[in-house]
Scaffold this active site. Structure first.
Site, PDB file in Angstrom:
ATOM      1  N   ARG A   1       0.821  -1.233   0.000  1.00 57.10           N
ATOM      2  CA  ARG A   1       0.000   0.000   0.000  1.00 57.10           C
ATOM      3  C   ARG A   1       0.840   1.262   0.000  1.00 57.10           C
ATOM      4  O   ARG A   1       0.406   2.320   0.457  1.00 57.10           O
ATOM      5  CB  ARG A   1      -0.962   0.030   1.195  1.00 57.10           C
ATOM      6  CG  ARG A   1      -1.985  -1.081   1.168  1.00 57.10           C
ATOM      7  CD  ARG A   1      -3.169  -0.729   2.027  1.00 57.10           C
ATOM      8  NE  ARG A   1      -4.120  -1.809   2.083  1.00 57.10           N
ATOM      9  CZ  ARG A   1      -4.103  -2.762   3.003  1.00 57.10           C
ATOM     10  NH1 ARG A   1      -3.181  -2.741   3.949  1.00 57.10           N
ATOM     11  NH2 ARG A   1      -5.005  -3.705   2.988  1.00 57.10           N
TER      12      ARG A   1
ATOM     13  N   LYS B   1       1.827  11.857 -10.912  1.00 50.71           N
ATOM     14  CA  LYS B   1       1.031  10.859 -11.642  1.00 50.71           C
ATOM     15  C   LYS B   1       1.923   9.692 -12.011  1.00 50.71           C
ATOM     16  O   LYS B   1       3.024   9.882 -12.520  1.00 50.71           O
ATOM     17  CB  LYS B   1       0.487  11.457 -12.935  1.00 50.71           C
ATOM     18  CG  LYS B   1      -0.719  12.326 -12.758  1.00 50.71           C
ATOM     19  CD  LYS B   1      -1.291  12.547 -14.141  1.00 50.71           C
ATOM     20  CE  LYS B   1      -2.314  13.630 -14.198  1.00 50.71           C
ATOM     21  NZ  LYS B   1      -2.779  13.804 -15.581  1.00 50.71           N
TER      22      LYS B   1
ATOM     23  N   GLU C   1       7.820  19.706 -24.672  1.00 47.39           N
ATOM     24  CA  GLU C   1       7.167  20.011 -23.377  1.00 47.39           C
ATOM     25  C   GLU C   1       7.774  21.258 -22.728  1.00 47.39           C
ATOM     26  O   GLU C   1       7.069  22.044 -22.092  1.00 47.39           O
ATOM     27  CB  GLU C   1       7.286  18.822 -22.416  1.00 47.39           C
ATOM     28  CG  GLU C   1       6.454  17.607 -22.795  1.00 47.39           C
ATOM     29  CD  GLU C   1       4.945  17.788 -22.570  1.00 47.39           C
ATOM     30  OE1 GLU C   1       4.519  18.815 -22.001  1.00 47.39           O
ATOM     31  OE2 GLU C   1       4.198  16.888 -23.000  1.00 47.39           O
TER      32      GLU C   1
ATOM     33  N   LYS D   1       5.649  23.401 -14.036  1.00 45.09           N
ATOM     34  CA  LYS D   1       4.788  22.241 -13.812  1.00 45.09           C
ATOM     35  C   LYS D   1       4.541  22.043 -12.322  1.00 45.09           C
ATOM     36  O   LYS D   1       3.424  21.791 -11.889  1.00 45.09           O
ATOM     37  CB  LYS D   1       5.377  20.970 -14.440  1.00 45.09           C
ATOM     38  CG  LYS D   1       4.430  19.792 -14.211  1.00 45.09           C
ATOM     39  CD  LYS D   1       4.530  18.641 -15.147  1.00 45.09           C
ATOM     40  CE  LYS D   1       3.420  17.633 -14.804  1.00 45.09           C
ATOM     41  NZ  LYS D   1       3.590  16.341 -15.439  1.00 45.09           N
TER      42      LYS D   1
ATOM     43  N   GLU E   1      -6.310  17.394 -10.419  1.00 45.20           N
ATOM     44  CA  GLU E   1      -6.953  17.750 -11.678  1.00 45.20           C
ATOM     45  C   GLU E   1      -8.442  17.999 -11.539  1.00 45.20           C
ATOM     46  O   GLU E   1      -9.234  17.579 -12.366  1.00 45.20           O
ATOM     47  CB  GLU E   1      -6.751  16.597 -12.673  1.00 45.20           C
ATOM     48  CG  GLU E   1      -6.545  17.061 -14.075  1.00 45.20           C
ATOM     49  CD  GLU E   1      -6.054  15.950 -14.962  1.00 45.20           C
ATOM     50  OE1 GLU E   1      -6.653  14.877 -14.954  1.00 45.20           O
ATOM     51  OE2 GLU E   1      -5.060  16.171 -15.650  1.00 45.20           O
TER      52      GLU E   1
ATOM     53  N   ARG F   1      -4.595  22.566 -13.556  1.00 46.72           N
ATOM     54  CA  ARG F   1      -3.715  21.616 -14.208  1.00 46.72           C
ATOM     55  C   ARG F   1      -4.013  21.428 -15.695  1.00 46.72           C
ATOM     56  O   ARG F   1      -3.157  21.014 -16.470  1.00 46.72           O
ATOM     57  CB  ARG F   1      -3.856  20.277 -13.459  1.00 46.72           C
ATOM     58  CG  ARG F   1      -2.778  19.304 -13.761  1.00 46.72           C
ATOM     59  CD  ARG F   1      -2.774  18.175 -12.735  1.00 46.72           C
ATOM     60  NE  ARG F   1      -1.683  17.285 -13.060  1.00 46.72           N
ATOM     61  CZ  ARG F   1      -1.070  16.504 -12.200  1.00 46.72           C
ATOM     62  NH1 ARG F   1      -1.432  16.479 -10.945  1.00 46.72           N
ATOM     63  NH2 ARG F   1      -0.084  15.738 -12.579  1.00 46.72           N
TER      64      ARG F   1
ATOM     65  N   ASN G   1      -2.240  20.784 -20.508  1.00 44.77           N
ATOM     66  CA  ASN G   1      -2.739  20.021 -21.639  1.00 44.77           C
ATOM     67  C   ASN G   1      -2.647  20.801 -22.954  1.00 44.77           C
ATOM     68  O   ASN G   1      -3.125  20.340 -23.991  1.00 44.77           O
ATOM     69  CB  ASN G   1      -4.201  19.624 -21.353  1.00 44.77           C
ATOM     70  CG  ASN G   1      -4.593  18.348 -22.059  1.00 44.77           C
ATOM     71  OD1 ASN G   1      -3.760  17.463 -22.245  1.00 44.77           O
ATOM     72  ND2 ASN G   1      -5.846  18.250 -22.459  1.00 44.77           N
TER      73      ASN G   1
ATOM     74  N   HIS H   1      -2.176  19.192 -26.359  1.00 41.61           N
ATOM     75  CA  HIS H   1      -2.312  17.753 -26.171  1.00 41.61           C
ATOM     76  C   HIS H   1      -3.580  17.151 -26.755  1.00 41.61           C
ATOM     77  O   HIS H   1      -3.640  15.944 -26.969  1.00 41.61           O
ATOM     78  CB  HIS H   1      -2.228  17.397 -24.682  1.00 41.61           C
ATOM     79  CG  HIS H   1      -0.818  17.395 -24.155  1.00 41.61           C
ATOM     80  ND1 HIS H   1      -0.004  18.502 -24.222  1.00 41.61           N
ATOM     81  CD2 HIS H   1      -0.075  16.423 -23.566  1.00 41.61           C
ATOM     82  CE1 HIS H   1       1.173  18.212 -23.683  1.00 41.61           C
ATOM     83  NE2 HIS H   1       1.158  16.953 -23.282  1.00 41.61           N
TER      84      HIS H   1
ATOM     85  N   HIS I   1      -2.595  14.058 -28.680  1.00 41.25           N
ATOM     86  CA  HIS I   1      -2.977  12.677 -28.338  1.00 41.25           C
ATOM     87  C   HIS I   1      -3.637  11.974 -29.524  1.00 41.25           C
ATOM     88  O   HIS I   1      -3.414  10.782 -29.755  1.00 41.25           O
ATOM     89  CB  HIS I   1      -3.944  12.667 -27.150  1.00 41.25           C
ATOM     90  CG  HIS I   1      -3.273  12.951 -25.838  1.00 41.25           C
ATOM     91  ND1 HIS I   1      -3.909  13.606 -24.805  1.00 41.25           N
ATOM     92  CD2 HIS I   1      -2.033  12.663 -25.392  1.00 41.25           C
ATOM     93  CE1 HIS I   1      -3.069  13.718 -23.782  1.00 41.25           C
ATOM     94  NE2 HIS I   1      -1.926  13.153 -24.109  1.00 41.25           N
TER      95      HIS I   1
ATOM     96  N   HIS J   1       6.118  11.754 -28.196  1.00 43.29           N
ATOM     97  CA  HIS J   1       5.077  12.573 -27.576  1.00 43.29           C
ATOM     98  C   HIS J   1       5.247  14.077 -27.882  1.00 43.29           C
ATOM     99  O   HIS J   1       4.311  14.753 -28.298  1.00 43.29           O
ATOM    100  CB  HIS J   1       5.088  12.321 -26.066  1.00 43.29           C
ATOM    101  CG  HIS J   1       4.094  13.119 -25.302  1.00 43.29           C
ATOM    102  ND1 HIS J   1       2.734  12.934 -25.438  1.00 43.29           N
ATOM    103  CD2 HIS J   1       4.266  14.121 -24.395  1.00 43.29           C
ATOM    104  CE1 HIS J   1       2.106  13.785 -24.642  1.00 43.29           C
ATOM    105  NE2 HIS J   1       3.012  14.515 -24.000  1.00 43.29           N
TER     106      HIS J   1
END
Ligand code: NAD
Ligand code: ZN
Length: 273
Positions: A28, A50, A92, A134, A144, A152, A156, A159, A163, A175
């Site tokens: 955990r 993330k 980025e 960031k 988010e 946040r 994007n 993106h 994407h 990317h």
């Protein structure tokens, strides 16, 4: 492995995302230390808490929000990184410039070759600024779900189309390349909505091209791309939310942009009918 052990993730974003997810779920949650070895990993994947892995159904469908105890960015690790990966990470870094810090864009305009040289002071400056941006954005909006302001979601920028291109190209495009085209697309949309002038759109193209990033895409047709944009996980329900600029460093989210403007903007980045 016991609770007093730690997981150390050493590698690109794919590796540190996996290592972070393992650390989050083993017993955990045990300590996690991230040592990114790519520009994208340093500027993006290692910041923001993330972690995640892909499923055959899609990217990042399993994961956890989990903060590392620390992140070590050793620029010497980038000596062996291929140019293509450096450029992808610069996508980025320049995104951070467009959404929050024009100084990063100035660095590219003064001498793009310095930004491509990971041993230069200019590269270190741009990377540090991008990480700071960031970190600032995510610490204000960790999960988010900002209800006030853009939060946040600003990260994007570029993106939504990015994407869709990555998916259409079977994830063979780096990317940052896809995000680069996505930013030019977003600028074209913003210009058509009267939020920015053609000079700002032109600045997108010049800056991104100067470091060898693509500014056009002529792969999948608009119909395919548009359908993917609607199912992007960040689309929130059926509304298409686009992150746009109303000036360098000024972000806003616009919902349900006119379909004809979207299509024309896609054509403007070289897209197929
Ligand atoms: N968690 C987040 O917030 C977040 C943000 C952005 C991206 N990501 C994830 O990060 C991944 C992309 O990261 P990436 O661009 O680092 O790709 P990557 O991890 O796939 O690495 C790119 C390539 O570079 C190689 N490589 C890594 N370090 C190297 C070095 N120092 N020298 C030579 N080769 C090296 C890798 O083996 C790989 O072939 C994606 O899986 C994406 O989902 C996560
Ligand atoms: Zn990204």
């Amino acid at each position: 492995v016991t609770r007093s052990d730690a997981v150390i993730g050493l590698g690109g974003g794919a590796t540190t995302d996996l290592a972070g997810f393992l650390a989050a779920t083993m017993l955990r949650g045990i300590s996690y230390l991230s040592i990114p070895t790519t520009v994208l990993g340093m500027a993006d994947a290692a910041v923001g808490g993330k972690t995640g892995i892909n499923l055959p159904e899609g990217k990042n469908l399993v994961g956890a929000f989990y903060e590392p105890r620390g992140v070590l960015c050793d620029l010497d690790l980038l000596d062996t990184l291929p140019d293509k990966e450096i450029r992808s990470g610069l996508g980025e870094i320049l995104k951070a410039g467009f959404i929050a810090d024009p100084h990063i864009l100035d660095l590219a305009e003064q001498d793009p070759s310095k930004l491509l040289d990971t041993g230069s002071d200019e590269f270190a400056d741009a990377l540090t600024r991008a990480i700071g941006i960031k970190a600032e954005v995510v610490s204000a909006d960790l999960r988010e779900n900002s209800t006030t302001g853009v939060g946040r979601e600003a990260l994007n920028y570029g993106h939504t189309l990015g994407h869709a291109i990555e998916k259409a190209e079977g994830y063979t495009w780096p990317h940052g390349y896809a995000v680069s085209v996505g930013m030019v697309f977003a600028a074209e949309v913003a210009c058509r909505l009267g939020l920015i002038g053609p000079d700002v759109v032109a600045r997108h193209r010049t800056v991104l091209e100067s470091v060898g990033l693509p500014v056009s895409y002529a792969g999948a047709p608009w119909e395919t791309i548009r359908a993917t944009m609607s199912v992007d996980k960040k689309a929130r329900g059926s509304h298409l939310r686009l992150v746009l600029l109303d000036g360098i460093g000024r972000v806003r989210v616009v919902k349900d942009v006119d379909e004809e403007i979207l299509r024309r903007s896609f054509m403007a980045v070289g897209g197929a009918q």
